[in-house]
Design a protein around this motif. Structure first.
Motif, PDB file in Angstrom:
ATOM      1  N   HIS A 227      26.321 -52.165  11.592  1.00 28.96           N
ATOM      2  CA  HIS A 227      25.515 -51.245  10.503  1.00 28.96           C
ATOM      3  C   HIS A 227      25.967 -49.876  10.246  1.00 28.96           C
ATOM      4  CE1 HIS A 227      21.976 -54.167  10.944  1.00 28.96           C
ATOM      5  NE2 HIS A 227      22.656 -54.633  11.834  1.00 28.96           N
ATOM      6  N   ILE A 228      25.594 -49.284   9.429  1.00 35.36           N
ATOM      7  CA  ILE A 228      25.594 -47.848   9.200  1.00 35.36           C
ATOM      8  C   ILE A 228      24.439 -47.295   8.903  1.00 35.36           C
ATOM      9  CG2 ILE A 228      26.847 -46.151   7.739  1.00 35.36           C
ATOM     10  CD1 ILE A 228      28.953 -48.154   7.022  1.00 35.36           C
ATOM     11  N   LEU A 229      23.965 -46.434   9.865  1.00 38.08           N
ATOM     12  CA  LEU A 229      22.648 -45.957   9.827  1.00 38.08           C
ATOM     13  C   LEU A 229      22.670 -44.467   9.274  1.00 38.08           C
ATOM     14  CD1 LEU A 229      21.135 -47.241  12.995  1.00 38.08           C
ATOM     15  CD2 LEU A 229      21.147 -48.392  10.467  1.00 38.08           C
ATOM     16  N   ILE A 230      21.775 -43.975   8.439  1.00 36.29           N
ATOM     17  CA  ILE A 230      21.861 -42.627   8.151  1.00 36.29           C
ATOM     18  C   ILE A 230      20.614 -41.728   8.085  1.00 36.29           C
ATOM     19  CG2 ILE A 230      23.555 -43.126   6.172  1.00 36.29           C
ATOM     20  CD1 ILE A 230      21.216 -43.151   4.045  1.00 36.29           C
ATOM     21  N   SER A 231      20.641 -40.348   8.458  1.00 31.65           N
ATOM     22  CA  SER A 231      19.548 -39.656   8.522  1.00 31.65           C
ATOM     23  C   SER A 231      18.990 -39.403   7.170  1.00 31.65           C
ATOM     24  CB  SER A 231      20.052 -38.199   8.898  1.00 31.65           C
ATOM     25  OG  SER A 231      20.588 -37.481   7.910  1.00 31.65           O
ATOM     26  N   PRO A 232      17.417 -39.105   7.396  1.00 30.22           N
ATOM     27  CA  PRO A 232      16.619 -39.030   6.108  1.00 30.22           C
ATOM     28  C   PRO A 232      17.494 -37.853   5.104  1.00 30.22           C
ATOM     29  CG  PRO A 232      15.340 -38.975   7.967  1.00 30.22           C
ATOM     30  CD  PRO A 232      16.605 -38.821   8.497  1.00 30.22           C
ATOM     31  N   LEU A 233      17.747 -36.946   5.769  1.00 30.91           N
ATOM     32  CA  LEU A 233      18.747 -35.577   4.715  1.00 30.91           C
ATOM     33  C   LEU A 233      19.592 -36.296   3.664  1.00 30.91           C
ATOM     34  CD1 LEU A 233      19.315 -32.542   6.851  1.00 30.91           C
ATOM     35  CD2 LEU A 233      17.786 -32.864   4.799  1.00 30.91           C
ATOM     36  N   LEU A 234      20.469 -37.524   4.291  1.00 27.71           N
ATOM     37  CA  LEU A 234      21.187 -38.145   3.425  1.00 27.71           C
ATOM     38  C   LEU A 234      20.812 -39.216   2.469  1.00 27.71           C
ATOM     39  CD1 LEU A 234      24.162 -38.955   6.225  1.00 27.71           C
ATOM     40  CD2 LEU A 234      24.077 -37.286   4.267  1.00 27.71           C
ATOM     41  N   ALA A 235      19.416 -39.382   2.633  1.00 30.67           N
ATOM     42  CA  ALA A 235      18.736 -40.498   1.916  1.00 30.67           C
ATOM     43  C   ALA A 235      17.942 -39.762   0.657  1.00 30.67           C
ATOM     44  CB  ALA A 235      17.739 -41.167   2.641  1.00 30.67           C
ATOM     45  N   ASN A 236      17.473 -38.599   0.826  1.00 33.04           N
ATOM     46  CA  ASN A 236      16.459 -38.087  -0.109  1.00 33.04           C
ATOM     47  C   ASN A 236      17.060 -37.288  -1.329  1.00 33.04           C
ATOM     48  OD1 ASN A 236      17.819 -35.422   0.729  1.00 33.04           O
ATOM     49  ND2 ASN A 236      16.075 -34.797   1.813  1.00 33.04           N
ATOM     50  N   ASN A 237      18.489 -37.587  -1.373  1.00 31.34           N
ATOM     51  CA  ASN A 237      19.158 -37.100  -2.864  1.00 31.34           C
ATOM     52  C   ASN A 237      18.939 -35.700  -3.170  1.00 31.34           C
ATOM     53  OD1 ASN A 237      20.302 -39.587  -3.409  1.00 31.34           O
ATOM     54  ND2 ASN A 237      18.750 -40.134  -4.804  1.00 31.34           N
ATOM     55  N   SER A 238      18.732 -34.866  -2.256  1.00 32.13           N
ATOM     56  CA  SER A 238      18.676 -33.387  -2.583  1.00 32.13           C
ATOM     57  C   SER A 238      19.468 -32.222  -1.759  1.00 32.13           C
ATOM     58  CB  SER A 238      17.075 -32.906  -2.260  1.00 32.13           C
ATOM     59  OG  SER A 238      16.583 -33.252  -0.844  1.00 32.13           O
ATOM     60  N   ASN A 239      20.199 -33.180  -1.018  1.00 33.97           N
ATOM     61  CA  ASN A 239      21.009 -32.125  -0.105  1.00 33.97           C
ATOM     62  C   ASN A 239      22.532 -32.232  -0.665  1.00 33.97           C
ATOM     63  OD1 ASN A 239      21.040 -30.512   2.140  1.00 33.97           O
ATOM     64  ND2 ASN A 239      21.909 -32.233   3.561  1.00 33.97           N
ATOM     65  N   TYR A 240      23.458 -31.332  -0.080  1.00 35.51           N
ATOM     66  CA  TYR A 240      24.932 -31.157  -0.223  1.00 35.51           C
ATOM     67  C   TYR A 240      25.531 -32.780  -0.233  1.00 35.51           C
ATOM     68  CZ  TYR A 240      29.365 -29.236  -0.187  1.00 35.51           C
ATOM     69  OH  TYR A 240      30.729 -28.879  -0.368  1.00 35.51           O
ATOM     70  N   TYR A 241      25.245 -33.420   0.962  1.00 37.71           N
ATOM     71  CA  TYR A 241      25.734 -35.147   0.903  1.00 37.71           C
ATOM     72  C   TYR A 241      24.337 -35.785   0.635  1.00 37.71           C
ATOM     73  CZ  TYR A 241      29.203 -32.695   3.586  1.00 37.71           C
ATOM     74  OH  TYR A 241      30.380 -32.031   4.203  1.00 37.71           O
ATOM     75  N   HIS A 242      24.574 -37.217  -0.065  1.00 42.36           N
ATOM     76  CA  HIS A 242      23.736 -37.945  -0.127  1.00 42.36           C
ATOM     77  C   HIS A 242      24.282 -39.350  -0.535  1.00 42.36           C
ATOM     78  CE1 HIS A 242      24.949 -36.801  -4.291  1.00 42.36           C
ATOM     79  NE2 HIS A 242      24.445 -38.100  -4.523  1.00 42.36           N
ATOM     80  N   TYR A 243      23.393 -40.315   0.170  1.00 37.50           N
ATOM     81  CA  TYR A 243      23.930 -41.808  -0.003  1.00 37.50           C
ATOM     82  C   TYR A 243      23.958 -42.151  -1.418  1.00 37.50           C
ATOM     83  CZ  TYR A 243      23.468 -46.809   0.229  1.00 37.50           C
ATOM     84  OH  TYR A 243      23.419 -48.007  -0.031  1.00 37.50           O
ATOM     85  N   ILE A 244      24.749 -42.645  -1.853  1.00 40.50           N
ATOM     86  CA  ILE A 244      24.592 -43.282  -3.279  1.00 40.50           C
ATOM     87  C   ILE A 244      24.098 -44.765  -3.111  1.00 40.50           C
ATOM     88  CG2 ILE A 244      26.124 -43.837  -5.401  1.00 40.50           C
ATOM     89  CD1 ILE A 244      28.109 -41.852  -4.562  1.00 40.50           C
ATOM     90  N   SER A 245      23.085 -44.990  -3.763  1.00 40.19           N
ATOM     91  CA  SER A 245      22.215 -46.244  -3.704  1.00 40.19           C
ATOM     92  C   SER A 245      23.093 -47.556  -4.138  1.00 40.19           C
ATOM     93  CB  SER A 245      20.890 -46.153  -4.635  1.00 40.19           C
ATOM     94  OG  SER A 245      21.232 -45.929  -5.790  1.00 40.19           O
ATOM     95  N   ARG A 246      22.946 -48.366  -3.275  1.00 39.77           N
ATOM     96  CA  ARG A 246      23.421 -49.856  -3.560  1.00 39.77           C
ATOM     97  C   ARG A 246      25.113 -49.814  -3.328  1.00 39.77           C
ATOM     98  NH1 ARG A 246      19.916 -53.792  -5.701  1.00 39.77           N
ATOM     99  NH2 ARG A 246      18.249 -52.892  -6.067  1.00 39.77           N
ATOM    100  N   THR A 247      25.313 -48.845  -2.633  1.00 37.50           N
ATOM    101  CA  THR A 247      27.148 -48.744  -2.158  1.00 37.50           C
ATOM    102  C   THR A 247      27.262 -49.513  -0.974  1.00 37.50           C
ATOM    103  OG1 THR A 247      26.891 -46.312  -1.335  1.00 37.50           O
ATOM    104  CG2 THR A 247      27.347 -46.659  -3.726  1.00 37.50           C
TER     105      THR A 247
END
Length: 356
Positions: free
Chosen positions: A286-306
């Protein structure tokens, strides 16, 4: 535009503007970071064949996936001193750089083996995009679990200039049907993170967790603990909505077919005596991420469905990765995955936003 249509437009705007304000759009992106985690099954001990052969397989996979951060777990331990355990040759990490990756592009972080395990983890990064800052060993229980601190290299700024830090933790927990040891390891990990951070920063925890189901205590400690500030997110569940809790991939692998990571091989002892067969049946990586990476408002953000499992087209249960048809990757990559490990690699992408 006449007065009446303009008035209608303004009325519609007033009605729907609260709705649009609640729709969170991803920030503008100036770059993408590809993050990959891969259990490479005793890479370096000769069990699967000579290192020169395996370097070639890994090169094929990396050239295809092009990760900017590559976490390798279950690398055969590299002796740091003559008294250390490990069958991999001294300098094995450098040989991976030279023959499997690209030393002009990649570098690796310091590695440890305080637990004196037979295998260890290695974190490689694209030094054209990222810089290395530091590391600490968070847990040394059966194996070492390290926290690595990297930062994005801003164009036109010195390479020593830190822009925004991002942290990576590589995990390879105890395997087996009984979860006691890996439950303890994950509890120790989260305890160490709470001591180190007042809240989770931009952080990714990835690797082979050897989990059988989401209700295991170790998984709950990571994703559903009592302190919301320290809950990690599994993107296929909480963000992409491609999977739902409770999840038992050992009992119902067909419900998670495209995410399964064990095994790339249908038959035991083929193509070598290492690892397991059975085709895709478990979701251990698995690759687990912190809420900061999930909330789309930070310097880094998870790109959905990647988030995806490389080489798994969702039709691999009781089937090898290179059994055709499989259009999810080129044939040479599928063959390399089959030869390199009994595990599939997992990958996701992070957007890098402009500095405000």
């Amino acid at each position: 535009m006449t007065i009446m249509p303009r008035l209608n437009y303004l009325i519609l705007l007033l009605i729907f503007s609260p709705f649009f304000s609640r729709c969170k759009t991803p920030p503008a992106q100036k770059d993408i970071l590809k993050v990959m985690s891969y259990n490479v099954l005793k890479y370096g001990d000769g069990c699967q064949g000579p290192a020169s052969q395996l370097h070639g397989y890994l090169k094929t996979i990396v050239d295809y996936a092009e990760p900017d951060v590559l976490g390798l777990v279950k690398v055969e331990a590299i002796p740091i001193t003559l008294s250390m355990k490990g069958k991999a040759p001294v300098g094995f990490a450098d040989s991976i750089l030279l023959y499997a990756l690209n030393s002009a592009r990649y570098a690796y972080c310091p590695f440890t083996n305080a637990a004196r395990d037979n295998n260890q983890t290695l974190l490689f990064y694209n030094k054209q995009k990222l810089g290395y800052s530091s590391y600490i060993t968070l847990v040394s229980d059966l194996t070492d679990i390290n926290l690595y601190k990297l930062y994005y290299l801003e164009p036109n700024l010195p390479k020593t200039h830190d822009t925004a830090f991002i942290y990576f933790v590589l995990v390879h927990t105890d395997s087996g049907d009984k979860s006691d040891d890996r439950d303890r390891q994950m509890t120790e990990l989260m305890t160490a993170l709470r001591k180190h951070f007042s809240t989770l920063p931009d952080i990714i925890v990835m690797g082979d967790f050897n989990l059988r189901k989401s209700n295991e205590q170790g998984y709950q400690v990571l994703t559903n603990n009592a302190e919301k500030n320290y809950r990690l997110i599994d993107p296929p569940f909480a963000i992409d909505k491609k999977a739902a809790y409770p999840a038992n991939w050992d009992k119902h692998p067909e419900r998670f077919s495209s995410f399964l990571t064990t095994s790339t091989r249908k038959k035991d002892k083929q193509p070598n005596s290492c690892g397991t067969g059975g085709g895709a049946k478990g979701w251990y990586d698995h690759i687990l991420i912190s809420p900061l990476l999930a909330n789309n408002s930070n310097y880094y953000h998870y790109i959905s469905r990647t988030y995806h499992t490389i080489g798994n087209d969702g039709k691999r249960i009781d089937v090898s990765v290179n059994d055709q048809p499989n259009k999810s990757a080129p044939v040479n990559v599928l063959n390399a995955l089959y030869q390199m490990s009994n595990k599939y690699p997992v990958m996701l992408e992070l957007g890098v936003s402009p500095r405000k």
